[in-house]
Design an enzyme around this catalytic site. Structure first.
Site, PDB file in Angstrom:
ATOM      1  N   GLY A 246       2.484  -1.660  -5.419  1.00  0.00           N
ATOM      2  CA  GLY A 246       1.212  -1.254  -4.850  1.00  0.00           C
ATOM      3  C   GLY A 246       1.166   0.145  -4.270  1.00  0.00           C
ATOM      4  O   GLY A 246       0.152   0.536  -3.684  1.00  0.00           O
ATOM      5  N   GLU A 280       8.741  -3.321  -6.314  1.00  0.00           N
ATOM      6  CA  GLU A 280       8.131  -3.569  -7.625  1.00  0.00           C
ATOM      7  C   GLU A 280       7.081  -2.520  -7.959  1.00  0.00           C
ATOM      8  O   GLU A 280       5.908  -2.839  -8.180  1.00  0.00           O
ATOM      9  CB  GLU A 280       7.487  -4.964  -7.645  1.00  0.00           C
ATOM     10  CG  GLU A 280       8.445  -6.100  -7.327  1.00  0.00           C
ATOM     11  CD  GLU A 280       7.727  -7.446  -7.214  1.00  0.00           C
ATOM     12  OE1 GLU A 280       6.485  -7.499  -7.278  1.00  0.00           O
ATOM     13  OE2 GLU A 280       8.433  -8.462  -7.063  1.00  0.00           O
ATOM     14  N   PRO A 281       7.466  -1.255  -8.008  1.00  0.00           N
ATOM     15  CA  PRO A 281       6.466  -0.239  -8.316  1.00  0.00           C
ATOM     16  C   PRO A 281       6.040  -0.317  -9.772  1.00  0.00           C
ATOM     17  O   PRO A 281       6.864  -0.544 -10.654  1.00  0.00           O
ATOM     18  CB  PRO A 281       7.206   1.078  -8.056  1.00  0.00           C
ATOM     19  CG  PRO A 281       8.651   0.746  -8.254  1.00  0.00           C
ATOM     20  CD  PRO A 281       8.817  -0.693  -7.857  1.00  0.00           C
ATOM     21  N   GLY A 282       4.759  -0.187 -10.010  1.00  0.00           N
ATOM     22  CA  GLY A 282       4.256  -0.097 -11.383  1.00  0.00           C
ATOM     23  C   GLY A 282       3.584   1.245 -11.523  1.00  0.00           C
ATOM     24  O   GLY A 282       4.142   2.228 -11.988  1.00  0.00           O
ATOM     25  N   ARG A 283       2.353   1.283 -11.014  1.00  0.00           N
ATOM     26  CA  ARG A 283       1.522   2.484 -11.070  1.00  0.00           C
ATOM     27  C   ARG A 283       2.254   3.740 -10.586  1.00  0.00           C
ATOM     28  O   ARG A 283       2.122   4.804 -11.172  1.00  0.00           O
ATOM     29  CB  ARG A 283       0.303   2.225 -10.178  1.00  0.00           C
ATOM     30  CG  ARG A 283      -0.733   3.295 -10.163  1.00  0.00           C
ATOM     31  CD  ARG A 283      -1.711   3.061  -8.998  1.00  0.00           C
ATOM     32  NE  ARG A 283      -2.059   1.689  -8.778  1.00  0.00           N
ATOM     33  CZ  ARG A 283      -3.160   1.090  -9.269  1.00  0.00           C
ATOM     34  NH1 ARG A 283      -4.017   1.777  -9.968  1.00  0.00           N
ATOM     35  NH2 ARG A 283      -3.389  -0.176  -9.005  1.00  0.00           N
ATOM     36  N   TYR A 323     -13.125  -1.482 -12.095  1.00  0.00           N
ATOM     37  CA  TYR A 323     -12.801  -1.296 -10.668  1.00  0.00           C
ATOM     38  C   TYR A 323     -13.542  -0.111 -10.050  1.00  0.00           C
ATOM     39  O   TYR A 323     -13.227   0.274  -8.924  1.00  0.00           O
ATOM     40  CB  TYR A 323     -11.306  -0.999 -10.474  1.00  0.00           C
ATOM     41  CG  TYR A 323     -10.355  -1.961 -11.123  1.00  0.00           C
ATOM     42  CD1 TYR A 323     -10.115  -3.217 -10.570  1.00  0.00           C
ATOM     43  CD2 TYR A 323      -9.666  -1.597 -12.268  1.00  0.00           C
ATOM     44  CE1 TYR A 323      -9.229  -4.084 -11.164  1.00  0.00           C
ATOM     45  CE2 TYR A 323      -8.764  -2.467 -12.870  1.00  0.00           C
ATOM     46  CZ  TYR A 323      -8.562  -3.709 -12.304  1.00  0.00           C
ATOM     47  OH  TYR A 323      -7.674  -4.560 -12.889  1.00  0.00           O
ATOM     48  N   CYS A 349     -20.893  -1.155 -27.257  1.00  0.00           N
ATOM     49  CA  CYS A 349     -22.281  -1.569 -26.987  1.00  0.00           C
ATOM     50  C   CYS A 349     -22.387  -2.299 -25.663  1.00  0.00           C
ATOM     51  O   CYS A 349     -22.595  -3.514 -25.614  1.00  0.00           O
ATOM     52  CB  CYS A 349     -22.783  -2.434 -28.140  1.00  0.00           C
ATOM     53  SG  CYS A 349     -22.851  -1.481 -29.649  1.00  0.00           S
ATOM     54  N   GLU A 350     -22.187  -1.588 -24.597  1.00  0.00           N
ATOM     55  CA  GLU A 350     -22.295  -2.122 -23.233  1.00  0.00           C
ATOM     56  C   GLU A 350     -22.717  -0.959 -22.341  1.00  0.00           C
ATOM     57  O   GLU A 350     -22.133   0.127 -22.441  1.00  0.00           O
ATOM     58  CB  GLU A 350     -20.926  -2.591 -22.711  1.00  0.00           C
ATOM     59  CG  GLU A 350     -20.304  -3.736 -23.439  1.00  0.00           C
ATOM     60  CD  GLU A 350     -20.340  -5.040 -22.666  1.00  0.00           C
ATOM     61  OE1 GLU A 350     -20.932  -5.094 -21.575  1.00  0.00           O
ATOM     62  OE2 GLU A 350     -19.772  -6.012 -23.193  1.00  0.00           O
TER      63      GLU A 350
END
Ligand code: LLP
Length: 422
Positions: A246, A280-283, A323, A349-350
């Site tokens: 996080g 637990e780093p991801g980003r 987000y 198409c949104e």
């Protein structure tokens, strides 16, 4: 090269965006668009920063595979000493394929199936981070069937509110599905203490994502360490503290987490408790190391609005629409043009298919390349085939070297496994 010390990946040199030593436009021409480009040297420098900051305590960087699970990225991280935070049998498979040793893996997630638990036990992962009583009972059963002892930690919900940019990325307060409520964690350890097929060896928290201040971590760790002390008094001696991931990065002009400051705040506490620290780093390892190159298809002007329609949208990068995530966007080539306020949108198409709304940009022309920054995490990983889109190629740059680490999908890939495919 004109610039020897880089303060970030993908610098502009002589007015042009670079990926390693290469021009972004050149990569787009060579490999096509939309294209994910990752800079390996930046990933290396992020891993080094974490290792250095936490060097005073026995630690493991269990990279959060969900952020970007490309095999080449995983392999590189494994070679840098990282383990893996996995969340499914699929991620376990990926991480093993990439050569990350199972004994450096932790398995989180609220819905682990018996098959996934069995797979993880057979491979000998380091530990399960357990999210409920029924899950622990299931792990006990599956371990008993195999005649093995399952190592685990309880993921406790510390009931700490971490201010993340979006409510979907907060996990440490009492109302989320994650973790075991604060008050019941002790009971779980007590229940497991004397069971033949369970080995309580640690404790885990993960409070959310894109957190830029150390304070909520410190609060959560203080609470958890109190629990560790109480458990020790009851004869449950834990060996690891997993503080989850996080750690925020900079998406705009606001700084990300000061990792060294975080380490200064928490390392002494973890050392004093005699625990091994898992992160637990991801980003924070891969996020800044990626750009998405897109090509402008049309510039469409309607009354009072300019839409820059590019060949990538929510199917390639869902963060802006899902987000409200902000990603810097800039022309890859020289920025000569006059500025305008535009919506950068994709071909899906949104109405929610956008990369940026109301953004001031040098007005691009058809055929120009726009680079979307800070997409190394939760970019390709969340890409889909919606609207019959082919998922883009991914390339990895290291200085002057460039390698395709995932080929662009082809039409045949879209129907693989369907009746009538042949
Ligand atoms: N550990 C656990 C148990 C997690 O659930 C997560 C992320 C991480 C570690 C890694 O978090 P990181 O260091 O990458 O922030 N798709 C969202 C983020 C979802 C995060 C889910 N869990 C986004 O694009 O912002």
């Amino acid at each position: 090269m004109g610039q020897s010390v880089l303060t970030g990946p993908f610098p502009r040199i002589a007015g042009e965006l670079r990926c390693g030593d290469l021009r972004a436009e050149e990569l787009a021409d060579r490999f096509g668009t939309p294209l994910y480009v990752y800079d390996l040297s930046w990933i290396r420098s992020r891993v080094a920063l974490f290792h250095e900051a936490f060097s005073d305590v026995d630690h493991l960087l269990a990279y959060s595979v969900k952020a970007n699970g490309n095999l080449s990225i995983l392999r590189a991280l494994g070679e840098m000493g990282c383990g893996a935070d996995i969340t499914s049998g699929g991620e376990l498979f990926r991480a093993l394929k990439a050569g990350i040793p199972a004994d450096r893996m932790v398995f989180a997630g609220v819905g682990k199936t018996a098959n996934e638990i069995g797979y993880a036990l057979d491979e000998g992962i380091f530990a399960f981070n357990v999210e409920s009583r029924p899950e622990l009972e299931r792990i006990d059963r599956v371990a008993a069937e195999r005649g093995v002892r399952a190592r685990f930690g309880v993921r406790v919900n510390p009931d700490v509110f971490a201010d993340t940019p979006h409510e979907y990325t907060r996990t440490g307060h009492a109302e989320t599905k994650f973790g075991v409520p604060w008050g019941t964690a002790t009971d779980l350890y007590r229940w497991a203490r004397d069971r033949e097929h369970l080995a309580p060896i640690g404790i885990d928290v993960h409070i959310g994502s894109q957190i830029v201040e150390p304070e909520p971590y410190v609060k959560a760790i203080d609470r958890v360490l109190e629990l560790v002390g109480e458990l020790a008094a009851e004869g449950v001696e834990l060996g690891y503290l997993d503080i989850g991931g996080g750690y925020g990065i900079s998406y705009d002009d606001k700084p990300g987490m000061d990792v060294a400051a975080l380490a200064r705040d928490i390392v002494p506490k973890v050392k004093a408790a005699g625990l091994r620290l898992l992160l637990e780093p991801g980003r924070s390892l891969v996020g800044e190391a990626g750009v998405l190159l897109t090509r402008v298809q049309y510039v469409k002007e309607t009354e009072g609005k300019i839409f820059v329609i590019v060949d990538g949208g929510m199917s390639e990068l869902i963060r802006p629409s899902h987000y409200g995530g902000y990603h810097g966007i800039e022309p890859a080539g020289k920025q000569g043009q006059e500025s305008a306020t535009v919506d950068v949108v994709g071909p899906i198409c949104e109405t929610g298919d956008f990369l940026a709304l109301g953004r001031d940009l040098p007005l691009p022309s058809e055929g120009d390349i726009l680079a979307v920054r800070t997409v190394g995490a939760y970019g390709f990983a969340m890409a889909s085939n919606y609207n019959g889109r082919l998922r883009p190629a991914e390339v990895l740059v290291d200085g002057a070297d460039v390698k395709v680490i995932r080929r662009r999908e082809r039409f045949e890939d879209l129907i693989r496994g369907e009746e009538g495919e042949a």
